[in-house]
Design an enzyme around this catalytic site. Sequence first.
Site, mmCIF file in Angstrom:
data_model
loop_
_atom_site.group_PDB
_atom_site.id
_atom_site.type_symbol
_atom_site.label_atom_id
_atom_site.label_comp_id
_atom_site.label_asym_id
_atom_site.label_seq_id
_atom_site.Cartn_x
_atom_site.Cartn_y
_atom_site.Cartn_z
ATOM 1 N N LEU A 210 -98.764 0.687 15.085
ATOM 2 C CA LEU A 210 -98.377 -0.660 14.652
ATOM 3 C C LEU A 210 -99.590 -1.569 14.765
ATOM 4 O O LEU A 210 -100.252 -1.583 15.809
ATOM 5 C CB LEU A 210 -97.248 -1.222 15.524
ATOM 6 C CG LEU A 210 -95.895 -0.503 15.502
ATOM 7 C CD1 LEU A 210 -94.993 -1.061 16.598
ATOM 8 C CD2 LEU A 210 -95.226 -0.642 14.138
ATOM 9 N N HIS A 211 -99.874 -2.316 13.702
ATOM 10 C CA HIS A 211 -100.998 -3.243 13.803
ATOM 11 C C HIS A 211 -100.876 -4.450 12.885
ATOM 12 O O HIS A 211 -101.632 -5.413 13.028
ATOM 13 C CB HIS A 211 -102.314 -2.529 13.475
ATOM 14 C CG HIS A 211 -102.502 -2.261 12.002
ATOM 15 N ND1 HIS A 211 -101.871 -1.244 11.346
ATOM 16 C CD2 HIS A 211 -103.247 -2.911 11.071
ATOM 17 C CE1 HIS A 211 -102.224 -1.257 10.074
ATOM 18 N NE2 HIS A 211 -103.058 -2.262 9.882
ATOM 19 N N ARG A 212 -99.942 -4.447 11.940
ATOM 20 C CA ARG A 212 -99.888 -5.546 10.963
ATOM 21 C C ARG A 212 -99.428 -6.847 11.617
ATOM 22 O O ARG A 212 -98.546 -6.849 12.482
ATOM 23 C CB ARG A 212 -98.985 -5.186 9.791
ATOM 24 C CG ARG A 212 -99.605 -4.111 8.913
ATOM 25 C CD ARG A 212 -98.919 -3.960 7.574
ATOM 26 N NE ARG A 212 -99.613 -2.960 6.786
ATOM 27 C CZ ARG A 212 -100.644 -3.218 5.977
ATOM 28 N NH1 ARG A 212 -101.069 -4.452 5.834
ATOM 29 N NH2 ARG A 212 -101.232 -2.254 5.307
#
Length: 369
Positions: A210-212
Amino acid sequence: MLRNRLKFLFVVGARPNFMKVAPIMRAVDACDPAIKQVLVHTGQHYDPMMSDVFFDELRLPKPDEHLGISGGTQAQQTARIMLAFEPVLMNHQPDWLIVVGDVTSTLACALTAAKLEIPIAHVEAGLRSGDRSMPEEINRIVVDSIADLLLTPSSDADTNLINESVPRNKIKCVGNVMIDSLVESLPILSEQTIVRDLGLTAEEYVLATLHRPGNVDDPSMLGELIDALGQIAADIPVVFPVHPRTRRRLNELGIVPDPKIQMLEPRGYFEFMALVQSAATVITDSGGIQEETTYLGVPCLTVRPNTERPITITEGTNRLVKPGRESLLDAWQDLQATPPQKQCPALWDGQASQRIAQALLKASPIRVK
């Protein structure tokens, strides 16, 4: 009259760029070793595990130019890259600027080249999510509008460009170059020991990334997604290589993931792809991972309201999941009941880089003196 050798200038800035540029540079060299290739690293990803390790593993040459631009808002980063990149372009005067993907570096360097009337080739052109709240969508639209050669990964990307009135003679469907790096690396992936080293068994764990901003910058959303991963981890091991942005947000917000989630530092390309290849399922908000899981036949739940890669849903193993705890848990349960069919889109065959090299050569001017 003598023909001067051609000069191609490639730009990389963020992790996904490296996997796309590496095979293209090798393919260009195989087509014509006399072509001068220049590699510029903007510095957009500055963490060693997000940048340096990829140069080594993917056999990318050391950058000829390193702009050292990192941090700041997107507007600040775009402006600083443009200011630093302009003298580089003026010095090298390439026949083609080749940009890949949809990151800030891609936009900034393409805009700079357009102002200097240097031809632009955009690899991975034509992808659209339909969501202009995503910075990447704006980047894609702008770069495609000023590019001279639009190299697309799939037929749906061609359709998007045609619908935007891009001349057909500028569009060339070449396939997915990200898959080229993956295909070339398959023998090396089989030698990786990370799955065993982590005490895992192939096809008996979930890999999460997860990074957005929409998922990790909103405190309540990040909390919900981490909680959902913890609930999934009660049934099956969950491995979570944590992006620096996500790690920072977890620390700032005081969110402590369930101890059953195995938190890792970012991994290099080979180790990470070995984890993807052996996973039972991948849960992600990445763009490229949707493609890699499709090629490998690994089920993928993409935690986003939309995707610029819809072909990974219609022909691949990907499913969209509305961000949130309950929607992710529901999608996880549905996936157990109805696993996806495994099918790979056309031209995702490991040969896209060769087609790109040929397209660049065919479109290149004859330099004379």
